[in-house]
Write a protein that holds these residues in place. Sequence first.
Motif, PDB file in Angstrom:
ATOM      1  N   SER A 349       0.822  -1.204   0.000  1.00 24.04           N
ATOM      2  CA  SER A 349       0.000   0.000   0.000  1.00 24.04           C
ATOM      3  C   SER A 349       0.861   1.261   0.000  1.00 24.04           C
ATOM      4  N   CYS A 350       2.005   1.230   0.691  1.00 20.42           N
ATOM      5  CA  CYS A 350       2.839   2.444   0.728  1.00 20.42           C
ATOM      6  C   CYS A 350       3.591   2.657  -0.581  1.00 20.42           C
ATOM      7  N   ASN A 351       4.022   1.582  -1.225  1.00 15.43           N
ATOM      8  CA  ASN A 351       4.898   1.744  -2.394  1.00 15.43           C
ATOM      9  C   ASN A 351       4.155   1.778  -3.713  1.00 15.43           C
ATOM     10  N   ILE A 353       0.335   1.574  -4.111  1.00 17.71           N
ATOM     11  CA  ILE A 353      -0.991   2.181  -4.184  1.00 17.71           C
ATOM     12  C   ILE A 353      -0.945   3.679  -3.868  1.00 17.71           C
ATOM     13  N   SER A 354      -0.355   4.052  -2.719  1.00 24.40           N
ATOM     14  CA  SER A 354      -0.435   5.472  -2.342  1.00 24.40           C
ATOM     15  C   SER A 354       0.262   6.425  -3.326  1.00 24.40           C
ATOM     16  N   PRO A 355       1.422   6.072  -3.917  1.00 24.02           N
ATOM     17  CA  PRO A 355       2.005   7.037  -4.869  1.00 24.02           C
ATOM     18  C   PRO A 355       1.125   7.299  -6.082  1.00 24.02           C
ATOM     19  N   GLN A 356       0.163   6.396  -6.358  1.00 24.62           N
ATOM     20  CA  GLN A 356      -0.706   6.627  -7.511  1.00 24.62           C
ATOM     21  C   GLN A 356      -1.545   7.899  -7.334  1.00 24.62           C
ATOM     22  N   LEU A 357      -1.625   8.374  -6.088  1.00 22.97           N
ATOM     23  CA  LEU A 357      -2.345   9.643  -5.864  1.00 22.97           C
ATOM     24  C   LEU A 357      -1.689  10.787  -6.623  1.00 22.97           C
ATOM     25  N   ALA A 369       0.376  17.216   1.022  1.00 25.57           N
ATOM     26  CA  ALA A 369       0.251  15.855   0.491  1.00 25.57           C
ATOM     27  C   ALA A 369       1.616  15.297   0.108  1.00 25.57           C
ATOM     28  N   LEU A 373       3.077  11.960   1.727  1.00 19.82           N
ATOM     29  CA  LEU A 373       3.327  10.807   0.863  1.00 19.82           C
ATOM     30  C   LEU A 373       4.818  10.462   0.811  1.00 19.82           C
ATOM     31  N   VAL A 376       5.355   8.331   3.694  1.00 19.59           N
ATOM     32  CA  VAL A 376       4.715   7.028   3.447  1.00 19.59           C
ATOM     33  C   VAL A 376       5.623   6.152   2.569  1.00 19.59           C
TER      34      VAL A 376
END
Lengths: 470, 391
Positions: A349-351, A353-357, A369, A373, A376
């Motif tokens: 999730s940290c590597n 999924i979240s950077p896709q934001l 943000a 991030l 994260v």
Amino acid sequence: MLIESPIRQPLILGDKTYAQITDEIVRPIEGRANKMWYLVFTIAALCALWGLGLIAYTFGTGIGVWGLNKTVGWAWDITNFVWWVGIGHAGTLISAILLLFRQKWRMAINRSAEAMTIFAVICAAMFPGIHVGRVWVVYWFFPVPNQFGSLWVNFNSPLLWDLFAISTYFSVSLGFWYVGLIPDFATVRDRQVIPFMKKIYNIVSFGWSGTTKSWQRFEEVSLVLAGLSTPLVLSVHTIVSFDFATSVIPGWHTTIFPPYFVAGAIFSGFAMVATLLLIMRQVLNLQEYITVNHLESMNKIIVVTGSIVGVAYITELVIAWYSGVQYEHYAFLNRATGPYAWAYWIMMSCNVISPQLFWFRGIRRSLVATFLLSIVVNIGMWFERFVIIVTSLHRDYLPSSWTMFYPTWVDIGIFIGTLGIFFTLFLLFSRTFPVIAIAETKSILKISGDGWKRKTESKYAEVGDHGSHH
Amino acid sequence: MNFSLPGKTRNILMAAAAVGLLSLVGTFIMDVQYGWANLLLNAFWFTAISLAASFFVAVHYVGEGGWHVGFKRVPEAMGQYLPIGSAILLLVVLGGYFHIHHLWHWLDPEVQANDVIYNTSGKKVWLQNEFWLIRTLVYLGGWIFFANKLRALSLKEDLEGGMSSHKTAYKWSAGFLVFFAVTSSTSSWDWLMSLDFHWFSTLYGWYIFAGFFVSALTTMLLLVLWLKKNGYMPHLNQSHIHDLAKMMFAFSIFWTYLWFSQYMLIWYSNIPEEINYFLERFSTGYQPWMVLMLAINFAFPLIVLMHRDAKRNYTLAFVAGIVVLLGHFIDMYQIIMPGAMAKYVPVSILSVLAMIGFMAIFLLATFRALGKAALVPKHHPFLNESKQHHI
């Protein structure tokens, strides 16, 4: 390039002149540090001391104070090593590869990113040193003649290649960083009023005179070092990945490791640069030099490298399933659903999924943000190494030796200690060095400064007609 | 300025295409399996080159690159070969699907019934005939869609000006890159890695990508040099050529890096299931070809193109480009033949001539697309940056 397209965002804001650039970058290191700096410095230095104390304790008592066991022969130490080395990569990428791709936004961030590289490599290099236990014979790492010790190094071992890779990397990075600093140190020297300080800065700038010949040599050396650094960026983490991938351990032996480790390293390195710069630009008032546009470019690199890492994760999963090798099968099943599944899903999730934001422009350009991030991502990349190392070891080929790894307070303390060392060094750097490359930044003022861009906007349409003639 | 293909060049290319097709027929006469394998080689390689040219355009949109605008129509035109290449590739895939040939041995119903590895691994699902065919259609369809989208937006910009086409192209490019990131790997597993279907390597997709990307950059460099020599690209200066040659050099090294990473890790671990792949290539007649291929693809660019002046010398860059392309042809040959033929078949004259024929068809399609639009985009926001490009 003479004039750039008006649709490009300016990289230096606030209608600067050359004098202003010098002044605003050098001033923070001439005055006194504020209370905030002292506070953070004290905390960092205490953490560093705590870590050094625990290292001394480890030396005195032995490696048994760590959480390692017979099945999991290295875990926390090597995780930290790989994490720190990876963070270092951003500096070299910015100074060498972005230079080759002529990315002008690198000028504002290369100095501090390179400094970060050096401090991160120092933190990394400590771990192989301390994990040998008998630190007094640490020179056995090196291929010293047999009279010095009873063992000759094993040239077949990727660990030895790693030693060479890291020391070469460290030397070249240090050299590159220092060469870039020489003219800037001279600028600082010329502004000094205290004779002693003037002398010090004169020595560190090698008595830089700023003649045309000096600049010419300076540029030549910079180019050679950039040329050397480029293969080094790839080689260092490639060889770190060999430490694992040359083995026959399921989950480690996979051919995608070299490029995927490099991508992951750049990913984590940029995240750390973003964390540091967001604080630094605020504390040192450099918002007009390290702009939102800079952060957006970095965030784009974070989303690209994060996605490359994501593709690699999925490739590993699919090929493990496709291959039909039951050990590989199990290694990945165990990662995702075994006792360390929590670490695996933190990593995912940290590597990935979240950077896709960062696909959203609003999030890319939001300071809050970006800051969140970036942290994260750093957490995620630490867990990536932990997952790769520990999950592949703790359930090996022999189920009777399956076990778990738990860190001890010494493990955790030493890691916190390296964070302390890193921040202590970085804070000292920000008080004594020009944190932005002055000479290089000036070189883009008349192209990417906002005042100049406004003046030349109308000329851009014409220049193409003349441009084709030279 | 608009481009029109000189009649003499057209005739030469037509003749080359005819000779190439005859040679391809020759390879079928030699051995039907060899004929199909050669068709696969050329179908894949030139489709991939065309795809990589579109990828190059998309990367420059997303990365806001400006230097390439002066010759941007060249990769755009190369991308217009995609439908033709895709049709030929689809023909080979359908040939396998309908059991006309079994280049991919796992398509053989007997193998699917009896092969233990096939039946006890994910291959039974991944390499399932219909699933495999559908994936092929998705890859090819998706690539053509994105390449055409970027081309159409570029032509629209010529007519309308303004920023809207550019901004739209920027977004489509980002989408293309995501699609490409996944499909460039998976397609190479499907069409190439599964030729040796017991074998697997996680790096494989990126290694294949590096190879066809160098080939595309080299083709682009050759085309630009040829156009310049024929007076079509007066606005391009030595810096553009230098940069293109630099990319050919850099990605040659990158290709070597990936080839070596894959080879070294498998050689070092020496696991029977994995090392087999390299034994087939290094302990058979293919060995000298492997060595030659490595010499051309790594040592040659390293030595010849390292120096700045070499990259700025048009003749040298042109000759080097042709050598690099030949090197990557041999690479493609050793990727396909050992698995598809299951024995040693040396690189034959017929095989080389067939490749030249496909190259001619590729060039005819590219030149045709090149002539259909202005040779230089008219309103690209970075056009003038490209005109003043100076390094």
